[in-house]
Write a protein that holds these residues in place. Structure first.
Motif, PDB file in Angstrom:
ATOM      1  N   ASP A  90       0.837  -1.195   0.000  1.00 52.51           N
ATOM      2  CA  ASP A  90       0.000   0.000   0.000  1.00 52.51           C
ATOM      3  C   ASP A  90       0.873   1.247   0.000  1.00 52.51           C
ATOM      4  OD1 ASP A  90      -2.411  -1.455   0.026  1.00 52.51           O
ATOM      5  OD2 ASP A  90      -2.248  -1.743   2.188  1.00 52.51           O
ATOM      6  N   TRP A 117      -9.284   7.607   2.315  1.00 55.36           N
ATOM      7  CA  TRP A 117      -8.452   6.709   1.522  1.00 55.36           C
ATOM      8  C   TRP A 117      -9.141   6.380   0.198  1.00 55.36           C
ATOM      9  CZ3 TRP A 117     -11.336   5.350   5.700  1.00 55.36           C
ATOM     10  CH2 TRP A 117     -12.306   4.360   5.516  1.00 55.36           C
ATOM     11  N   GLN A 118      -8.413   5.680  -0.643  1.00 54.45           N
ATOM     12  CA  GLN A 118      -8.952   5.255  -1.933  1.00 54.45           C
ATOM     13  C   GLN A 118      -8.493   3.838  -2.220  1.00 54.45           C
ATOM     14  OE1 GLN A 118      -7.884   7.751  -5.252  1.00 54.45           O
ATOM     15  NE2 GLN A 118      -9.362   6.787  -6.633  1.00 54.45           N
ATOM     16  N   LEU A 120      -7.544   1.162  -4.875  1.00 51.64           N
ATOM     17  CA  LEU A 120      -7.049   1.131  -6.246  1.00 51.64           C
ATOM     18  C   LEU A 120      -7.016  -0.307  -6.751  1.00 51.64           C
ATOM     19  CD1 LEU A 120      -4.059   3.637  -5.915  1.00 51.64           C
ATOM     20  CD2 LEU A 120      -6.421   4.120  -6.596  1.00 51.64           C
ATOM     21  N   PRO A 129     -12.626   7.794  -4.255  1.00 56.22           N
ATOM     22  CA  PRO A 129     -12.037   8.307  -3.001  1.00 56.22           C
ATOM     23  C   PRO A 129     -13.100   8.416  -1.917  1.00 56.22           C
ATOM     24  CG  PRO A 129     -11.348   9.629  -4.890  1.00 56.22           C
ATOM     25  CD  PRO A 129     -12.437   8.722  -5.381  1.00 56.22           C
ATOM     26  N   TYR A 199      -3.739   4.975   0.264  1.00 62.93           N
ATOM     27  CA  TYR A 199      -4.193   4.216  -0.901  1.00 62.93           C
ATOM     28  C   TYR A 199      -4.021   2.718  -0.638  1.00 62.93           C
ATOM     29  CZ  TYR A 199      -3.868   8.835  -2.895  1.00 62.93           C
ATOM     30  OH  TYR A 199      -4.026  10.182  -3.104  1.00 62.93           O
ATOM     31  N   HIS A 201      -4.038  -0.847  -2.283  1.00 60.52           N
ATOM     32  CA  HIS A 201      -3.832  -1.431  -3.606  1.00 60.52           C
ATOM     33  C   HIS A 201      -4.334  -2.878  -3.626  1.00 60.52           C
ATOM     34  CE1 HIS A 201      -1.100   1.806  -5.180  1.00 60.52           C
ATOM     35  NE2 HIS A 201      -1.043   2.050  -3.872  1.00 60.52           N
TER      36      HIS A 201
END
Length: 306
Positions: A90, A117-118, A120, A129, A199, A201
């Motif tokens: 991340d 946070w987002q 992805l 987001p 983020y 991932h």
């Protein structure tokens, strides 16, 4: 003595490790140390870590014991007043540490700051987001019992609060951070930073979030453990409210698996809720066949769908 310690558990993380570490090195706040814990990796993770030349990066090695043990090992070596956690796949926005420290440090009554946070690498509109609401208030306990409100890398906390909370519960494979955040939040004020700075991932490798059955079970256990440790907080909840907070999301996850046709994964969740006497009458009628052999349960399900 660095002001912020960052703990990063690493297990077979070579594929993503550079991106995560680069996001730490790129931070606008530079007074940090990174405690990278190699948890018995079998790929090139340890070699990559050992090749780092930044003196702020320290490496701990251990036989594979799981993410909670790895984070606890890292915490044992932390020197900073504040602690952040970043998994090896991340990332953070460059202003993550600077912004959360500015929110947390000036407030001695605050024990944790969290941000947006987002996600992805996910489809279906789940990658937008997200900025969470402000959970600090008279209903904070109920709000936090509703589910884990931020991912592990979307907050900064005081090291003393993490130690007082007992660090990470090793019996939990998923939800270990959720239990920790509830324990920390019970000690003082939590502060929201309304910016997207972390983020998560998603990828095709091994991630705990892929195991929805374990996630539901461990999340329920984390809630139960928290309430057992804090009887005064538990006493503030009406029995119906307590059951709704603990078992409502659990049964909802079981139903979601059922309606997706994942009967074998739904069955252990149904069985656990049913034997605990939880769920509405409609839920119980749906869950009751889980006590039968799988073949009979499948046959009954097919008859209902005809």
């Amino acid at each position: 003595m660095p002001e912020i310690s960052i703990v990063m558990p690493c297990f077979n993380a070579e594929r993503h490790l550079q991106t995560s570490i680069d996001s730490i090195v790129a931070q606008t706040f530079s007074d940090w140390e990174l405690i990278a814990v190699d948890d018995g990796s079998r790929d090139g993770t340890l070699g990559y870590l050992q090749a780092q030349t930044d003196s702020r990066i320290r490496i701990i090695t251990q036989a594979n014991q799981g993410v909670s043990a790895a984070r606890n090992a890292g915490l044992a070596h932390c020197q900073g007043e504040f602690v952040a956690f970043l998994d090896a796949d991340d990332t953070w926005a460059p202003r993550f540490l600077e912004t959360l420290l500015a929110a947390l440090a000036p407030r001695p009554d605050a024990v944790l700051a969290y941000c947006g946070w987002q996600n992805l690498g996910v489809d279906g509109g789940r990658g937008a987001p997200f900025i969470p609401p402000d959970y600090e208030g008279p209903n904070k306990t109920q709000a936090l019992l509703g589910g884990c409100r931020w991912p592990i890398h979307a907050c900064l906390t005081r090291r003393t609060a993490v130690d007082a909370a007992g660090r990470f519960e090793r019996r939990l494979k998923i939800g270990e951070d959720y239990l920790l955040w509830m324990e920390v939040a019970a000690q003082g004020v939590i502060h929201r930073v309304p910016e997207v700075l972390a983020y998560y991932h998603h990828h095709d490798g091994e991630q705990a979030t892929h195991d929805s059955v374990r996630a539901a079970t461990d999340t329920l256990l984390a809630k139960q453990m928290f309430l057992e440790r804090h009887p005064a907080l538990a006493a503030q909840l009406q029995p119906t409210q307590r059951n709704a907070l603990l078992w409502g999301p659990f049964i909802a996850q079981a139903n979601a698996l059922y309606w997706k046709g994942e009967l074998e994964r739904a069955r252990p969740l149904f069985r656990k809720a049913l034997l605990a006497g939880q769920g509405s009458l409609r839920d119980r009628l749906r869950m009751l066949p889980c006590l039968l052999p799988l073949a009979m349960h499948k046959a009954l399900t097919q008859l209902r769908q005809q």
